[in-house]
Enzyme design. Structure first.
Site, PDB file in Angstrom:
ATOM      1  N   ASP A 229       0.866  -1.191   0.000  1.00 49.82           N
ATOM      2  CA  ASP A 229       0.000   0.000   0.000  1.00 49.82           C
ATOM      3  C   ASP A 229       0.900   1.239   0.000  1.00 49.82           C
ATOM      4  O   ASP A 229       2.044   1.158  -0.440  1.00 49.82           O
ATOM      5  CB  ASP A 229      -0.948  -0.030   1.202  1.00 49.82           C
ATOM      6  N   HIS A 252       2.160   1.891  -3.169  1.00 47.53           N
ATOM      7  CA  HIS A 252       1.248   2.829  -3.816  1.00 47.53           C
ATOM      8  C   HIS A 252       1.762   4.261  -3.795  1.00 47.53           C
ATOM      9  O   HIS A 252       1.010   5.190  -4.069  1.00 47.53           O
ATOM     10  CB  HIS A 252      -0.135   2.753  -3.163  1.00 47.53           C
TER      11      HIS A 252
END
Length: 404
Positions: A229, A252
């Site tokens: 993430d 991310h």
């Protein structure tokens, strides 16, 4: 001694030098006194087995409590070895001489059953000012078995949480395979984080590296993060934040947000990401907010000197984050955002995207010295903009800045 120095030197400058030397000697003496008075609280002296299977959490808590409630210098020691631990809560207020030191040299292994954590936290330090956490050790949350349970409304335990504390120095630790977020800094002020290594597989869900919430005056430097993430995410109420020399990937990217999911969220600002590199990430420099958010601002945000390698969305503002089923637009006002000297390669044909709120358009966005080259399936690049006012290009901008 200071008086004799003044007579001997005969000048104000040299007199000041003498006083500086005298003060340095006194400070060194005080430091030696503190070091000599330091007491080591070794968790093995409180019953920790270090066999990798016995739950040693209570030994850690007891060593902490003894040190926290003492009067002198304190070092809480986790020596080399493998120490399995369930939930650990280390609370102040402490009477020990600051700074308290938590010296993690060994490996902490989390109880891999996520249901055994009552407050969704594995290691929690709260209400403790003037603390140094270091040692070169590892917090291995053994999260692989928990990731299948991770959902938007079912949060997995955070590996390390620093909460409601001031003057924290966190350095030289390895965080591995968190069940949920690897670390959170919450409701805290004046925090330095450096030389951390945070690692989880690309497919691990919701395993943000470092997340800030109501955190102010924070520096995160010289850190390597690869997760499933956001490498770093800046949440509600966070201000005066510097992120520098961070390597991110997989993951991310570097994010301000997501913002506005909950009705009690407040504004963020004065946030700088500098001299960072990203490789193989889904996003680079990102700001994101939800629809139907509380009225708040995100302002004075800087992404500068960023290097990208095969990044999908290098520069993106997304004010429609996970909001397709909600008609009302975002009330987060994004302004004074600066993208400077961002260069590298992208696998997207739209590497610059400003997708802002139609009721609260983004304002005053700088694009300076941007150079994004397509690789892989991307054959050309362009910029796209929705609801942004005052885009300010300077230097070379490739692809050319969008027209709104």
């Amino acid at each position: 001694m200071a008086t004799s120095c003044v007579h001997m030197m005969g000048s104000l400058a040299l007199s000041i030098s003498c006083l500086i030397i005298i003060n340095a000697i006194a400070a060194a003496g005080e430091q030696r006194r503190l070091l000599q008075a330091e007491t080591v609280y070794d968790i093995t002296k409180y019953g920790a087995k270090g066999d990798g299977t016995t739950d040693d959490a209570m030994s850690f808590i007891q060593a902490w409590r003894a040190g926290c409630d003492s009067k002198g210098g304190v070092r809480i020691l986790i020596p080399p070895g493998k120490f399995m631990m369930g939930e650990v809560i280390l609370s102040g207020e402490c009477t020990a001489t600051p700074p308290m030191i938590v010296d993690i040299q060994g490996t902490l292994l989390a109880n891999p059953d996520p249901s055994s954590y009552s407050n969704e936290k594995w290691i929690l330090i709260e209400h403790v000012d003037n603390i140094k956490i270091t040692g070169g050790g590892t917090l291995n949350a053994q999260g692989a078995n928990a990731w299948k349970y991770a959902k938007e409304d079912a949060h997995m335990p955070v590996s390390f949480t620093f909460q409601s504390s001031k003057n924290g120095d966190i350095s030289n630790l390895n965080l591995l395979d968190a069940m949920g977020f690897h670390s959170k800094l919450i409701d805290s002020d004046n925090i330095k984080v450096t030389k951390m290594t945070i690692t989880a597989p690309e497919e691990s869900p919701n395993t943000d590296g470092i997340h800030l919430s109501n955190a102010t005056n924070v520096e995160i430097t010289d850190t390597v993060i690869g997760t499933g993430d956001d490498c770093i995410s800046i949440g509600t109420g966070s201000k005066n934040v510097l992120i520098k020399n961070v390597k991110c990937g997989p993951g991310h990217g570097l994010a301000v947000g997501s913002l506005g999911k909950r009705p009690d969220e407040i504004s963020v600002g004065n946030i700088t990401f500098s001299s960072c590199s990203l490789a193989g990430t889904t996003n680079g420099a990102r700001i994101k907010s939800y629809h139907k958010s509380p009225v708040m601002t995100a302002t004075n945000i800087v992404f500068e000197d960023i290097t990208l390698d095969n990044v999908k969305n290098p520069i993106i503002i997304d004010q429609h984050y996970f909001s397709k089923m909600v008609a009302e637009q975002s009330n987060v006002k994004i302004s004074d955002v600066h993208f400077r000297r961002i260069k590298g390669t992208t696998i997207s044909e739209i590497p610059i995207l400003f997708n802002c709120s139609t009721t609260n358009p983004c304002e005053n966005i700088e694009l300076a010295d941007i150079d994004l080259k397509p690789v892989g399936a991307a054959k050309s690049v362009e910029s796209v903009c929705v609801s942004a006012i005052g885009i300010k290009p300077s230097g070379t901008v490739n692809p050319p800045p969008p027209k709104c």
